[in-house]
Write a protein that holds these residues in place. Structure first.
Motif, PDB file in Angstrom:
ATOM      1  N   THR A  51       0.814  -1.211   0.000  1.00 43.44           N
ATOM      2  CA  THR A  51       0.000   0.000   0.000  1.00 43.44           C
ATOM      3  C   THR A  51       0.850   1.265   0.000  1.00 43.44           C
ATOM      4  OG1 THR A  51      -0.131  -0.189   2.415  1.00 43.44           O
ATOM      5  CG2 THR A  51      -1.973  -1.084   1.121  1.00 43.44           C
ATOM      6  N   GLU A  76      -5.146  -5.595  -7.204  1.00 43.29           N
ATOM      7  CA  GLU A  76      -5.325  -4.158  -7.033  1.00 43.29           C
ATOM      8  C   GLU A  76      -4.160  -3.510  -6.289  1.00 43.29           C
ATOM      9  OE1 GLU A  76      -8.726  -1.049  -5.348  1.00 43.29           O
ATOM     10  OE2 GLU A  76      -8.924  -3.194  -5.002  1.00 43.29           O
ATOM     11  N   ILE A  77      -3.734  -4.127  -5.174  1.00 39.07           N
ATOM     12  CA  ILE A  77      -2.666  -3.509  -4.392  1.00 39.07           C
ATOM     13  C   ILE A  77      -1.328  -3.632  -5.114  1.00 39.07           C
ATOM     14  CG2 ILE A  77      -1.344  -3.671  -2.250  1.00 39.07           C
ATOM     15  CD1 ILE A  77      -3.879  -4.313  -0.787  1.00 39.07           C
ATOM     16  N   THR A  79      -0.573  -3.691  -8.154  1.00 40.82           N
ATOM     17  CA  THR A  79      -0.435  -2.866  -9.362  1.00 40.82           C
ATOM     18  C   THR A  79      -0.979  -1.453  -9.198  1.00 40.82           C
ATOM     19  OG1 THR A  79      -2.583  -3.578 -10.247  1.00 40.82           O
ATOM     20  CG2 THR A  79      -0.664  -4.940 -10.786  1.00 40.82           C
ATOM     21  N   LYS A  80      -1.173  -1.017  -7.932  1.00 42.03           N
ATOM     22  CA  LYS A  80      -1.719   0.322  -7.671  1.00 42.03           C
ATOM     23  C   LYS A  80      -3.001   0.559  -8.477  1.00 42.03           C
ATOM     24  CE  LYS A  80       0.833   3.987  -7.172  1.00 42.03           C
ATOM     25  NZ  LYS A  80       0.578   4.341  -5.767  1.00 42.03           N
ATOM     26  N   THR A  81      -3.995  -0.281  -8.161  1.00 37.98           N
ATOM     27  CA  THR A  81      -5.306  -0.276  -8.837  1.00 37.98           C
ATOM     28  C   THR A  81      -5.149  -0.401 -10.354  1.00 37.98           C
ATOM     29  OG1 THR A  81      -5.455   2.147  -8.921  1.00 37.98           O
ATOM     30  CG2 THR A  81      -6.360   1.062  -6.970  1.00 37.98           C
ATOM     31  N   TYR A  82      -4.310  -1.335 -10.762  1.00 39.88           N
ATOM     32  CA  TYR A  82      -4.133  -1.712 -12.170  1.00 39.88           C
ATOM     33  C   TYR A  82      -3.595  -0.567 -13.021  1.00 39.88           C
ATOM     34  CZ  TYR A  82      -7.006  -5.439 -10.325  1.00 39.88           C
ATOM     35  OH  TYR A  82      -7.486  -6.457  -9.537  1.00 39.88           O
ATOM     36  N   ALA A  83      -2.772   0.299 -12.387  1.00 36.81           N
ATOM     37  CA  ALA A  83      -2.256   1.470 -13.094  1.00 36.81           C
ATOM     38  C   ALA A  83      -0.796   1.336 -13.511  1.00 36.81           C
ATOM     39  CB  ALA A  83      -2.418   2.716 -12.218  1.00 36.81           C
ATOM     40  N   HIS A 269      -8.647   8.704   2.746  1.00 33.27           N
ATOM     41  CA  HIS A 269      -9.497   8.633   1.555  1.00 33.27           C
ATOM     42  C   HIS A 269     -10.444   9.827   1.501  1.00 33.27           C
ATOM     43  CE1 HIS A 269      -7.804   4.854   0.667  1.00 33.27           C
ATOM     44  NE2 HIS A 269      -8.569   4.079   1.429  1.00 33.27           N
ATOM     45  N   GLU A 273     -10.394  12.533  -1.557  1.00 38.97           N
ATOM     46  CA  GLU A 273     -11.520  12.622  -2.491  1.00 38.97           C
ATOM     47  C   GLU A 273     -12.467  13.781  -2.185  1.00 38.97           C
ATOM     48  OE1 GLU A 273     -11.308  10.725  -5.013  1.00 38.97           O
ATOM     49  OE2 GLU A 273      -9.723   9.432  -4.217  1.00 38.97           O
TER      50      GLU A 273
END
Length: 345
Positions: A51, A76-77, A79-83, A269, A273
């Motif tokens: 994270t 997800e973790i 790949t940094k939310t698949y980025a 978060h 946001e």
């Protein structure tokens, strides 16, 4: 770049991982909360894709020509939310070895794959002749990891980065570190260094309340090994009563309670946001010292950096459980940012 993680590793598999990486001069990163797969004193260890992944490691992933993934999910973790990797075909040549066939190709299409547990995979890989990579690449990643794992100074009364440097200096080699859910664990994951047979134990699904019972269990399972729990004030209020079990059965875990009066991850978060729009994340904490002492544990309340080292030494010397309450500033919301910076974005 070699990425190792996931379940199913034994000490033999972890030893083979180090042998294979060293012989081939491969930089090794680990997945979320799998940092104890490899000795951090080794020159092949370069950080973790958790994270709080280092920006330098993300940059190096983009530069890699080959990504060898053993045991870890590309989720997800990782790949940094698949980025960080192109979907469905990464720019890197991807080789994915995983025990679950359904996991391979779920998001990313590998150039080569194998269904195997990590131990069997490493046994096969170490049996092959070594083909060492150019060593400058590994050395560059290693230097960046060492730089990122040295805590920078912060102008706060209790600087947890500096406190983690104290833990790193004083902790016994075979200690068990148990992690709860929350931003407070970022300090243990970024600044501590794990050596085998040291162990990092923590939930990977974000469940709060795990660290204290896990440290109690580890202390009772092997009384000769020091168990240290990292838990926030919210997580402590969920399961801190399990300290009574350690008292009853002569365990001696050390519980570090990060008390900042907020659910840190959710607060982060919200600030990211919806800046300044805070809802339901403030904690009106009970008196943690009285709770700890009422359960039979020793207690120390630390408000300044200089107070931490003597409190930790006293906890190591104490014959029973110790709760060290760390009064931290919610402004320092993670190891890499502050509330003010999040609002400024």
């Amino acid at each position: 770049l070699l990425l190792a993680g996931g379940p199913g590793w034994t000490d033999a598999g972890a030893a083979a991982l180090l042998e294979f990486a060293t012989a081939n001069r491969l930089p090794v990163a680990t997945s979320f909360r799998r940092q104890d797969l490899i000795d951090h004193r080794s020159d092949v260890y370069v950080g973790d894709f958790g994270t709080g992944v280092a920006p330098s490691l993300v940059k190096r992933l983009a530069e890699a020509d080959l990504l060898l993934v053993i045991g870890a999910r590309l989720g997800e973790i990782t790949t940094k939310t698949y980025a960080t990797l192109s979907v469905p075909t990464p720019a890197q040549t991807l080789v994915h070895i995983h025990v679950d066939a359904n996991e391979i190709g779920r998001v990313y299409s590998p150039a080569l794959s194998a269904v195997s547990g990590p131990d069997a995979a490493l046994a096969a890989l170490t049996a092959q002749p070594a083909t060492p990579a150019e060593d400058g690449w590994r050395a560059a990643l290693r230097d960046e990891y060492l730089a990122d794992s040295e805590p920078p100074p912060h102008d706060v009364p209790l600087d947890m980065g500096q406190a983690m440097a104290e833990v790193r200096d004083l902790i016994p080699a075979g200690a068990v570190i148990t992690l709860d859910a929350g931003n407070h664990t970022g300090w243990a994951q970024r600044f501590l260094r794990y050596a085998r047979p040291g162990r990092q134990i923590g939930s990977t699904c974000g469940s709060m309340g795990y660290a204290v019972p896990a440290a109690v269990a580890a202390s009772l399972e092997d009384p000769q090994r020091q168990a240290i729990a990292f838990v926030g004030d919210g997580g402590f209020m969920m399961s801190g009563m399990e300290i009574a079990t350690a008292v009853q059965h002569d365990g001696r875990p050390i519980v570090l309670v990060f008390n900042n009066g907020t659910y840190g991850t959710i607060r982060m978060h919200q600030e990211r946001e919806h800046p300044s729009r805070i809802s339901g994340t403030d904690i009106v904490s009970s008196d943690i010292g009285k709770i700890a002492e009422g359960l039979g544990a020793a207690h120390a309340r630390v408000t300044k950096t200089a107070e931490f080292r003597p409190a930790l030494i006293a906890a190591f010397e104490h014959a029973g459980p110790t709760v060290i309450e760390l009064i931290t500033d919610p402004e320092q919301i993670s190891t890499r940012t502050t509330v003010s910076r999040l609002r400024g974005r």
